[in-house]
Design a protein around this motif. Structure first.
Motif, PDB file in Angstrom:
ATOM      1  N   ASP A   1       0.889  -1.128  -0.182  1.00  0.00           N
ATOM      2  CA  ASP A   1       0.094  -0.270  -0.067  1.00  0.00           C
ATOM      3  C   ASP A   1       1.129   1.368   0.132  1.00  0.00           C
ATOM      4  O   ASP A   1       1.728   1.338   0.959  1.00  0.00           O
ATOM      5  CB  ASP A   1      -1.096   0.007   1.565  1.00  0.00           C
ATOM      6  CG  ASP A   1      -1.769   0.959   0.659  1.00  0.00           C
ATOM      7  OD1 ASP A   1      -2.277   1.756   0.455  1.00  0.00           O
ATOM      8  OD2 ASP A   1      -3.209   1.341   1.993  1.00  0.00           O
ATOM      9  N   PRO A   2       0.793   1.801  -0.605  1.00  0.00           N
ATOM     10  CA  PRO A   2       1.666   3.186  -0.859  1.00  0.00           C
ATOM     11  C   PRO A   2       1.132   4.108   0.249  1.00  0.00           C
ATOM     12  O   PRO A   2       2.363   4.994   0.618  1.00  0.00           O
ATOM     13  CB  PRO A   2       1.330   4.276  -2.648  1.00  0.00           C
ATOM     14  CG  PRO A   2       1.237   3.032  -3.158  1.00  0.00           C
ATOM     15  CD  PRO A   2      -0.095   1.563  -2.333  1.00  0.00           C
ATOM     16  N   PHE A   3       0.242   4.570   0.553  1.00  0.00           N
ATOM     17  CA  PHE A   3      -0.058   4.712   1.632  1.00  0.00           C
ATOM     18  C   PHE A   3       0.770   4.260   2.968  1.00  0.00           C
ATOM     19  O   PHE A   3       0.611   5.649   3.666  1.00  0.00           O
ATOM     20  CB  PHE A   3      -1.666   5.247   2.059  1.00  0.00           C
ATOM     21  CG  PHE A   3      -2.530   6.265   0.632  1.00  0.00           C
ATOM     22  CD1 PHE A   3      -2.081   7.175   0.147  1.00  0.00           C
ATOM     23  CD2 PHE A   3      -3.232   5.335  -0.517  1.00  0.00           C
ATOM     24  CE1 PHE A   3      -3.105   8.387  -0.663  1.00  0.00           C
ATOM     25  CE2 PHE A   3      -3.715   5.793  -0.932  1.00  0.00           C
ATOM     26  CZ  PHE A   3      -4.023   7.280  -1.781  1.00  0.00           C
ATOM     27  N   GLU A   4       0.686   3.640   3.262  1.00  0.00           N
ATOM     28  CA  GLU A   4       0.957   3.114   3.776  1.00  0.00           C
ATOM     29  C   GLU A   4       2.316   2.944   4.183  1.00  0.00           C
ATOM     30  O   GLU A   4       3.349   3.137   5.644  1.00  0.00           O
ATOM     31  CB  GLU A   4       1.068   1.512   4.110  1.00  0.00           C
ATOM     32  CG  GLU A   4      -0.516   1.140   5.070  1.00  0.00           C
ATOM     33  CD  GLU A   4      -1.166  -0.488   4.973  1.00  0.00           C
ATOM     34  OE1 GLU A   4       0.381  -1.216   4.480  1.00  0.00           O
ATOM     35  OE2 GLU A   4      -1.674  -0.517   4.871  1.00  0.00           O
ATOM     36  N   VAL A   5       3.198   2.776   3.303  1.00  0.00           N
ATOM     37  CA  VAL A   5       4.221   2.928   3.055  1.00  0.00           C
ATOM     38  C   VAL A   5       4.569   5.104   3.248  1.00  0.00           C
ATOM     39  O   VAL A   5       6.094   4.894   4.161  1.00  0.00           O
ATOM     40  CB  VAL A   5       4.922   3.124   1.252  1.00  0.00           C
ATOM     41  CG1 VAL A   5       6.460   2.878   1.405  1.00  0.00           C
ATOM     42  CG2 VAL A   5       5.067   1.968   1.245  1.00  0.00           C
ATOM     43  N   LEU A   6       3.884   5.612   2.605  1.00  0.00           N
ATOM     44  CA  LEU A   6       4.522   7.138   3.098  1.00  0.00           C
ATOM     45  C   LEU A   6       4.379   7.545   4.823  1.00  0.00           C
ATOM     46  O   LEU A   6       5.599   8.078   4.751  1.00  0.00           O
ATOM     47  CB  LEU A   6       3.754   7.712   1.643  1.00  0.00           C
ATOM     48  CG  LEU A   6       3.922   7.824   0.514  1.00  0.00           C
ATOM     49  CD1 LEU A   6       2.971   8.713  -0.806  1.00  0.00           C
ATOM     50  CD2 LEU A   6       5.167   7.982   0.069  1.00  0.00           C
ATOM     51  N   ASP A   7       3.030   7.134   5.055  1.00  0.00           N
ATOM     52  CA  ASP A   7       2.700   7.304   6.490  1.00  0.00           C
ATOM     53  C   ASP A   7       3.646   6.468   6.835  1.00  0.00           C
ATOM     54  O   ASP A   7       4.467   7.951   8.213  1.00  0.00           O
ATOM     55  CB  ASP A   7       1.538   6.537   6.363  1.00  0.00           C
ATOM     56  CG  ASP A   7       0.156   7.398   6.138  1.00  0.00           C
ATOM     57  OD1 ASP A   7       0.652   8.364   5.748  1.00  0.00           O
ATOM     58  OD2 ASP A   7      -1.081   6.979   6.394  1.00  0.00           O
ATOM     59  N   ALA A   8       4.793   5.268   7.045  1.00  0.00           N
ATOM     60  CA  ALA A   8       6.006   4.730   7.816  1.00  0.00           C
ATOM     61  C   ALA A   8       7.440   5.706   7.519  1.00  0.00           C
ATOM     62  O   ALA A   8       7.454   6.133   9.188  1.00  0.00           O
ATOM     63  CB  ALA A   8       6.033   3.801   7.206  1.00  0.00           C
ATOM     64  N   LEU A   9       7.260   6.219   5.802  1.00  0.00           N
ATOM     65  CA  LEU A   9       7.752   7.327   5.958  1.00  0.00           C
ATOM     66  C   LEU A   9       8.193   8.732   6.283  1.00  0.00           C
ATOM     67  O   LEU A   9       9.077   8.764   7.207  1.00  0.00           O
ATOM     68  CB  LEU A   9       8.624   6.866   4.477  1.00  0.00           C
ATOM     69  CG  LEU A   9       8.847   6.158   3.959  1.00  0.00           C
ATOM     70  CD1 LEU A   9       9.358   5.452   2.668  1.00  0.00           C
ATOM     71  CD2 LEU A   9      10.080   5.647   4.528  1.00  0.00           C
TER      72      LEU A   9
END
Length: 362
Positions: free
Chosen positions: A248-256
């Motif tokens: 999930d790109p959103f999960e990736v960006l949230d984590a970063l």
């Protein structure tokens, strides 16, 4: 000879650079200058949860802060977070004038300059290139509400990133590759999918033409569920690559974002970039275009689900330059106004996506 604002803002930038390179908050510096032109207090922000630069400078100056001019790289904040508003702290300390370089772009913190002016404190915004560069990535991320994402492509004129046999080294010139390494040293994180990690065993480091590592290195990130083998170059170095087990790109960006990442470079294959594109999370494309043809092989761009010319994804050419024999194009996606917005992250797990691929390149 520098004017006084530039001279003191230069010093404020120097102090700001002492703050953490990767943090949820921006790097900010402040100097307090008395009427004789003497700096009586200096400060920088040490990272999220620590006192802001203005407060550090005020503490250092003590009673000498009264009557000074504060030179700050970023507009003093006007909100209560884990620390109090800097605008109020400057006023309470008796600072007579405030010069700041960059307006605060965030809704929750902006307004410090206006508040100070309303209290009768003269305030001046003074453009300063180094201060602007210092917070550029943070400011973009603050406006977006997530890290800024650049999709990097190195391809032939006919849009191929690999030949039919899978070989891809090297499509672009040494000059283009060196330019890309300089770009790596400027971003906070590089992302690839597990497919790229397994197939190429990339180091994902920023290096000089002679192979030495540059002083500033990005966070290396691999997205996907599969493990990479022991001994991989992604496991080397002082900070091994971060493995985010999601598609999930959103999960990736949230984590970063939680790790203080403000700018991201997508260096994986087209499947990875296609997933970010499908949910509207590509902010710019940087294309290194080699004067070469393959005719067949892997395409630089995945299936975007476009079936008619009327739906063509249009890009704005923001910049073009020659790098060795290649061209470097910086392109900005044009906003789409006649289509519904991308589904929120929570919906991606339950709702079918359009034909654009997911991160399941693995």
């Amino acid at each position: 000879m520098s004017t006084s604002p530039d001279r003191y803002l230069d010093q404020a930038v120097d102090h700001a650079l002492r703050g953490p390179d990767r943090d949820r908050n921006p790097r900010v510096g402040c100097v307090l200058v008395d009427t004789a032109g003497t700096v009586v207090g200096r400060g920088h922000h040490g990272g999220a949860g620590t006192p802001h630069a203005e407060v550090v400078a005020l503490t250092a100056a003590g009673p000498r802060a009264r009557g000074t001019t504060a030179y700050v790289t970023l507009e003093p904040c006007n909100h209560h977070g884990r620390t109090g508003p800097c605008a109020a702290a400057l006023h309470e300390a008796g600072v007579a004038r405030v010069v700041y370089a960059v307006p605060d772009p965030t809704e929750h913190a902006t307004g410090g300059a206006a508040w100070l002016a309303a209290q009768g404190v003269p305030v001046e915004q003074h453009d300063h290139a180094q201060a602007q560069a210092l917070v550029a990535a943070w400011a973009r991320a603050a406006v977006l509400g997530r890290p800024h994402v650049t999709w990097k492509i190195a391809s032939t004129l006919d849009g191929r990133v690999a030949a039919a046999d899978g070989s891809s080294r090297w499509i672009t010139s040494p000059e283009a590759r060196h330019d890309a390494h300089a770009l790596r040293s400027c971003v906070d994180a590089i992302i690839v999918g597990t497919g790229t990690a397994l197939a190429d065993d990339p180091a994902l480091t920023a290096r000089t033409p002679d192979g030495s590592t540059l002083p500033r290195q990005p966070l290396r990130v691999v997205v996907g569920h599969r493990d990479w083998p022991g001994g991989s170059r992604l496991s080397e170095g002082q900070e091994p690559a971060l493995h985010l087990r999601t598609h999930d790109p959103f999960e990736v960006l949230d984590a970063l974002a939680l790790l203080g990442v403000h700018s991201v470079l997508l260096e994986g294959g087209p499947t990875l970039a296609g997933a970010f594109w499908a949910v509207g999370c590509i902010d710019e494309l940087l294309v290194y275009l080699a004067p070469a043809l393959l005719g067949t092989g892997r395409s630089a761009v995945p299936d975007l689900g476009i079936t008619t010319v009327a739906d063509t994804a249009r890009l704005e050419l923001a910049d073009v330059d020659r790098v060795g024999p290649d061209l470097r194009l910086r392109l900005l996606p044009q906003p789409v106004t006649d289509h519904p917005p991308a589904a929120p992250a929570a919906a991606l797990a339950t709702e079918p996506t359009p034909p654009a691929p997911s991160l399941q390149e693995d």
